[in-house]
Design a protein around this motif. Structure first.
Motif, PDB file in Angstrom:
ATOM      1  N   VAL A  22      45.871  41.717  43.449  1.00  0.00           N
ATOM      2  CA  VAL A  22      45.867  40.383  44.032  1.00  0.00           C
ATOM      3  C   VAL A  22      47.254  39.991  44.525  1.00  0.00           C
ATOM      4  O   VAL A  22      47.400  39.156  45.429  1.00  0.00           O
ATOM      5  N   ASP A  23      48.296  40.596  43.962  1.00  0.00           N
ATOM      6  CA  ASP A  23      49.665  40.254  44.359  1.00  0.00           C
ATOM      7  C   ASP A  23      50.161  41.103  45.518  1.00  0.00           C
ATOM      8  O   ASP A  23      51.272  40.886  46.011  1.00  0.00           O
TER       9      ASP A  23
ATOM     10  N   TRP B 153      37.662  41.841  49.170  1.00  0.00           N
ATOM     11  CA  TRP B 153      38.323  40.690  48.566  1.00  0.00           C
ATOM     12  C   TRP B 153      37.815  39.360  49.111  1.00  0.00           C
ATOM     13  O   TRP B 153      37.466  39.250  50.286  1.00  0.00           O
TER      14      TRP B 153
ATOM     15  N   LEU C  79      41.186  35.627  45.335  1.00  0.00           N
ATOM     16  CA  LEU C  79      42.398  34.816  45.399  1.00  0.00           C
ATOM     17  C   LEU C  79      41.982  33.402  45.772  1.00  0.00           C
ATOM     18  O   LEU C  79      41.288  33.194  46.771  1.00  0.00           O
TER      19      LEU C  79
ATOM     20  N   HIS D  82      47.026  33.572  36.105  1.00  0.00           N
ATOM     21  CA  HIS D  82      47.696  34.653  36.827  1.00  0.00           C
ATOM     22  C   HIS D  82      47.778  35.970  36.053  1.00  0.00           C
ATOM     23  O   HIS D  82      47.983  37.021  36.654  1.00  0.00           O
TER      24      HIS D  82
ATOM     25  N   SER E 247      43.731  35.443  40.963  1.00  0.00           N
ATOM     26  CA  SER E 247      44.887  34.555  40.837  1.00  0.00           C
ATOM     27  C   SER E 247      44.577  33.232  41.526  1.00  0.00           C
ATOM     28  O   SER E 247      43.733  33.164  42.434  1.00  0.00           O
TER      29      SER E 247
ATOM     30  N   THR F 262      50.923  34.548  46.152  1.00  0.00           N
ATOM     31  CA  THR F 262      50.406  34.280  44.817  1.00  0.00           C
ATOM     32  C   THR F 262      51.551  33.736  43.968  1.00  0.00           C
ATOM     33  O   THR F 262      52.715  33.754  44.388  1.00  0.00           O
TER      34      THR F 262
END
Length: 1055
Positions: free
Chosen positions: A17-18, A91, A135, A186, A193, A258
């Motif tokens: 996600v980051d 995603w 996200l 997170h 996140s 994020t």
């Protein structure tokens, strides 16, 4: 031209996600919007999906959810996203909108409301936390302020509601930030996140419509996109400049933002304390006695003689935020009247410095001051009747209230007690002056102040009035130029847009400074007239200590935030204490020799009355001679304009691109239109002269005399090229030039005018048809609208667009080297308000525009014609902003929108100024033509997307803008944005169904790409599916909407 943003090289590694890129997003969904705004929300999310489709053409946007409960929406969205992931999609990007507009902003309820919303968001996120590969960006969203008085606790004061609404937005933003800083959102996994976008999503209300325009949707979508990306080094949130830009991904910053990959360093937003523990002052005066006998003259008044204090003004006198001890913006809604510099009476001087507390050192029986916290209606406010958000127009009502209170309060001997009344006003007028430079002109603002002072002069005996000169407000910008202070700059832009929005060095900023000084000068002229020194028991003294202020600085040179309340706009108790001392000292300084500068960092000690001068200083006891009123301006003898442009030279070589066209390059002018362009009745003094066409003074094509006496577009252009040809002269039709306008013409007649124009230019001996640059102005539609109700089918907006397109197509195909100004049809509604007790106005106005003038107020017929008015404007925008005319480098069509939200000019009494209109109260007079010419010229020198969309009728001769060194060209869509080359390759027509994006070389692209590329380049443009989405939404909106599309709310009446 290919699209300028490209996706940096993708790694083969499966993202977390980051390390999520736009290309990884397959599904975009939105939740949290109230039902009333769901259409606008879906439009904005669709725009964002179109942006995202440049990186993943298969991205989809889920329909907006229909449940009212945020928890129900979260449950339904979870099921829907599970389904999409089960079909192999990757995603998810979820936009969780948190609306503010449905809340009532009463001070007593606001904190509880905010807490409830945060709890609901937290519960919804807990449901969504079950998702994988997701996200979530949380966005505080406020599109339409609550101005319908549903909140019974909020008085009918739009500026006050604006302040309270902005405060509530900031409080909600901070509370959500605190919630989402928790690591539980997170650290659970690598595929989930939650982030709060740093900048609330806000569009200002510009009409009573509940619709957002296409440009609004674009801007909001770009803001969402910008805040989704990793911020650039040294930046946070959306870039703030006057040209809307689309940031591209870079090799260094190519992930979606994020909490972990773009952590917020909260240490950077630390600032100095907001309040010192003690704000008292020592009074060194030894002689504190009153006069031996009660004085009969205001010029022999000692501090000890004062028995009553009162004050009127705005939030700076009401004490908004003065006592806020922490960075809690919600406290700015509190009115700390007891701490107010000019009227507060909390505690004693040793602890709280205010003017009343100083006076109480001389007379313990002083009354009238305010105490504690509360509104002007509370008992503790007493004679502090200042209202947050008040403007100069509110002074009369505030003054009437304090007069009535003084007359009826048993603690006050109205006839015999000496009074000090302080008036401080003008800040909110200046904050809004750019919305209507007539309503908020220095003359009109001071006229409203004069009306209030006249009441005091007439009705209040034994009074000295402090008129505190308008604050020098421009230095406030310094506080908001340093991001390290953590000031909510977006908040201040919301409540005071005209001060903070202009760019440094811009013409707009210079206007702010000029208006600020004009307010101060006009106040001084009012008092120097001597009108308030007609008897011995009353006077008004101008206290000018705020004429020039210096922002306090810390040792490191940054502004010291401790002098401001949490919003960095209102003043803290520290600043209020200093202002109280400065006001006191001003009162003891002789008129003509008062302190006119105020440095907050300089220690100000209280001065004392002296043995030789024990009285408050007035003009009389200062031996000051009034200069008297300024001389009366001579009557206008012409409607010319002054010209100050220095660089008037043409290009070094004749340009080949219309996007590099300087004013001096134009050789030929032409115009198409109806009676307005024909100059019908422009110089008429009676009905017999009405039918005379004074084409020589026509705004867009007239060429009579010179600019100094006749303001027209050709006369302005003659300053750049004296050899220009095509303008019409006088009233002789043999000298029409290329003025092809026909009185009574409708849009259906414009193709015929175009044909006549082309033939005339081809055969004119002074025109090199192939090589001369030509400027054609097209303004039509008034007659179509005025007669619409008689033939709805023929005069429909669709037929209007068809004839307009036919006309532009002819110019596009047949005329080389031409720029076409297309003027939007003016907003005609305000003509109903133009009244004059003459035969021409009472009879002819209704005859020439029956469909708009005849319907009754609130009638279905009037609603219909207003809707058609707006639809014609909208259809014109769509045609011009399309890519139909982008295939040639020597041709362009530019929409000049100053008529979009037309306001009727007002005179000094606030009534429609009929001198701008001819004797029929419909056509424009020569004066009206002059103002239209300046507005058109200024529109031409404003970038597309940032053109003024309303006319500014005024008497000013110096309104003509000049080309700048940075941008010497007339603005077109292509050259409005410096990051784009202005030499365009031919562009093929857009396909009905867009295909995949064509990326460009990232090494050659700028970091920011202008919005115009997305709007007009359909093949290589940004907004995939724009045409299909737009048409579908438009059709649905046309069937459902009951109000016109959004229009600018101006403090005047629409034309």
């Amino acid at each position: 031209m290919p699209f300028l943003c490209s996706q940096p090289a993708l790694s083969s590694k499966s993202p977390s996600v980051d390390t999520l890129r736009p290309a990884d997003i397959s599904v975009i969904s939105a939740m949290g919007l109230p039902l009333s705004y769901r259409t606008e929300a879906f439009r904005i999310v669709s725009r964002l999906a179109e942006l995202m489709s440049r990186f993943n053409p298969d991205v989809i946007a889920l329909p907006s959810l229909q449940h009212r409960s945020l928890l129900e929406q979260a449950e339904e969205l979870s099921v829907s996203l599970f389904h999409h992931q089960a079909t192999g999609r990757d995603w998810n990007l979820v936009l969780l909108f948190v609306p503010v507009d449905s809340l009532c902003v009463c001070s007593s309820q606001a904190a509880l409301k905010v807490e409830a919303i945060v709890q609901e968001v937290e519960a919804a996120l807990q449901i969504l936390q079950k998702l994988h590969k997701t996200l979530i960006h949380t966005v505080v969203w406020s599109v339409h302020p609550q101005l319908d008085n549903q909140c019974q606790c909020v008085p009918d004061n739009s500026k006050r509601q604006q302040l309270q609404r902005a405060t509530l937005i900031k409080e909600l933003q901070d509370s959500l930030d605190h919630l989402l800083a928790d690591q539980k959102w997170h650290s659970r996994s690598e595929d989930f996140s939650v982030l709060l976008q740093a900048t609330p999503l806000i569009t200002e209300l510009i009409s009573d419509s509940k619709e957002t325009t296409v440009s609004d949707s674009n801007e909001l979508a770009i803001q969402l996109w910008t805040n989704m990306l990793q911020p650039l080094a040294g930046e946070s949130g959306i870039k703030d400049n006057n040209i809307l830009t689309i940031p591209c991904l870079t090799e260094e910053q190519h992930y979606l933002r994020t909490q972990r990959n773009s952590p917020i360093n909260r240490q950077e937003t630390e600032f100095s304390p907001l309040m010192d523990p003690v704000m008292g002052t020592e009074l060194p005066c030894t002689d504190r006695n009153p006069s031996p006998t009660v004085p009969t003259s205001v010029h022999e008044l000692r501090p000890g003689d004062i028995k009553v204090v009162a004050a009127v003004g705005d939030s700076l006198t009401a004490g908004n935020g003065v006592g806020a001890k922490t960075d809690n913006l919600l406290l700015v809604m509190n009115e700390y009247r007891g701490l107010s510099w000019s009227i507060g009476g909390d505690e004693i001087l040793a602890n709280v410095t205010t003017l009343p507390n100083i006076l109480r050192e001389f007379n313990q029986n002083l009354t009238g001051f305010s105490k504690g916290i509360g509104g002007e209606e509370t008992a503790k406010a007493f004679l502090n009747q200042a209202v947050p958000g008040a403007k100069s127009g509110d002074m009369v009502s505030q003054v009437q209230i304090i007069v009535n209170k003084m007359k009826n309060d048993s603690r006050i001997d109205f006839e015999n007690d000496w009074k000090v009344i302080t008036m401080f006003i003008g800040g909110n007028d200046l904050c809004d002056f750019c919305t209507d430079s007539i309503i908020f002109s220095a003359r009109n603002v001071v006229e409203r102040i004069r009306a209030a002072l006249d009441i005091l002069h007439k009705e209040v005996p034994r009074a000295i009035v402090n008129l505190v000169e308008m604050l020098h407000i421009v230095p406030l910008r310094e506080v908001h130029s340093d991001e390290s202070l953590g000031c909510p700059t977006w908040f201040v832009k919301f409540i005071c847009p005209c001060i903070l929005k202009p760019k440094e060095g811009s013409v707009e900023l210079q206007r702010v400074k000029d208006y600020n000084r004009a307010y101060q000068h006009a106040m001084q002229q009012l008092i120097d007239s001597g009108r308030y020194d007609t008897h011995d028991n009353f006077t008004v003294v101008l206290q000018p200590f705020l004429r020039q202020i210096f922002i306090p600085k810390l040792e490191d040179g940054r502004p010291d935030r401790s002098y401001f309340s949490p919003d960095c706009f209102h003043l803290s108790q520290k600043a209020n204490s200093i202002m109280a001392r400065a006001l006191w000292n001003n009162m003891l300084e002789p008129v003509g020799n008062k302190t006119v500068t105020h440095d907050f960092t300089t220690v100000i000690d209280l001065t004392c009355p002296s043995e030789t001068s024990p009285f408050f200083r007035t003009a009389h006891n200062s031996n000051y001679t009034f200069p008297g009123p300024p001389p009366t301006s001579p009557p206008f003898t012409n409607w010319g304009s002054d010209f100050f442009c220095v660089d008037t030279a043409p290009s070094n070589t004749v340009p080949t691109s219309v996007h590099r066209l300087r004013p001096g390059d134009i050789n030929v002018v032409a115009a198409l239109g109806d009676s307005i362009t024909a100059g019908f009745g422009a110089k008429a003094k009676n009905l017999l002269q009405l039918r005379t066409e004074s084409r020589g003074v026509s705004w867009s094509i007239g060429g009579d005399d010179q600019l100094e006496t006749v303001t027209t577009l050709p006369n302005i252009l003659k300053k750049f090229n004296p050899s220009i040809t095509g303008m019409s002269i006088g009233e002789d039709k043999t000298q029409n030039g290329f003025n092809m306008a026909v009185s009574g013409a409708k849009i259906a007649g414009i193709p015929g005018q175009v044909r006549k124009l082309i033939d005339a230019m081809k055969t004119h001996s002074a025109v090199n048809f192939e090589k001369d640059w030509k400027l054609v102005t097209l303004f039509i539609g008034g007659n179509d609208l005025c007669q619409y109700c008689n033939d709805r089918a023929t005069l429909s907006p669709q037929n209007y667009t068809h004839h307009l397109m036919t006309s532009l197509d002819m110019l596009y195909k047949e005329v080389p080297r031409v720029m076409v100004n297309v003027l939007e049809i003016l907003e005609i509604e305000g003509l109903r308000k133009i009244k004059r007790d003459t035969l021409g106005c009472s009879l002819l106005q209704k005859f020439v525009c029956t469909c708009y003038i005849a319907p009754g107020e609130d009638s279905p017929e009037l609603a219909e014609i207003k809707r058609i008015n707006r639809e014609i404007q909208t259809e014109t925008e769509r045609l011009v902003f399309g890519d139909r005319y982008d295939g040639k480098d020597d041709f362009t069509v530019v929409l000049q929108p100053f008529f979009r939200n037309t306001i009727v000019p007002l005179n000094a009494d606030g009534k429609p100024d009929v001198t701008y209109f001819s004797v029929d109260c419909f056509h424009f007079s020569e004066r009206g033509h002059a103002d239209m010419a300046v507005s058109l010229w200024n529109n031409m020198l404003e970038p597309v997307g940032y053109k003024q969309t309303y006319n500014t009728f005024s008497n000013e001769r110096n309104r003509i803008k000049c080309p700048t060194t940075e941008h010497p060209y007339i603005f077109t869509v292509a050259n409005s944005f410096p990051s784009i080359t202005t030499t365009l390759a031919p562009i093929s027509p857009a396909p009905t169904i867009p295909t995949t994006a064509t990326p460009c070389d990232p090494s050659s692209s700028d970091q920011y790409v202008p919005l115009w590329a997305a709007a007009v380049l359909a093949v290589a443009g940004l907004l995939i599916g724009w045409a299909v989405t737009w048409l579908l939404l438009s059709c649905r909106e046309k069937r459902n909407k009951k109000k016109m599309e959004t229009e600018v709310e101006l403090k005047g009446t629409g034309l």
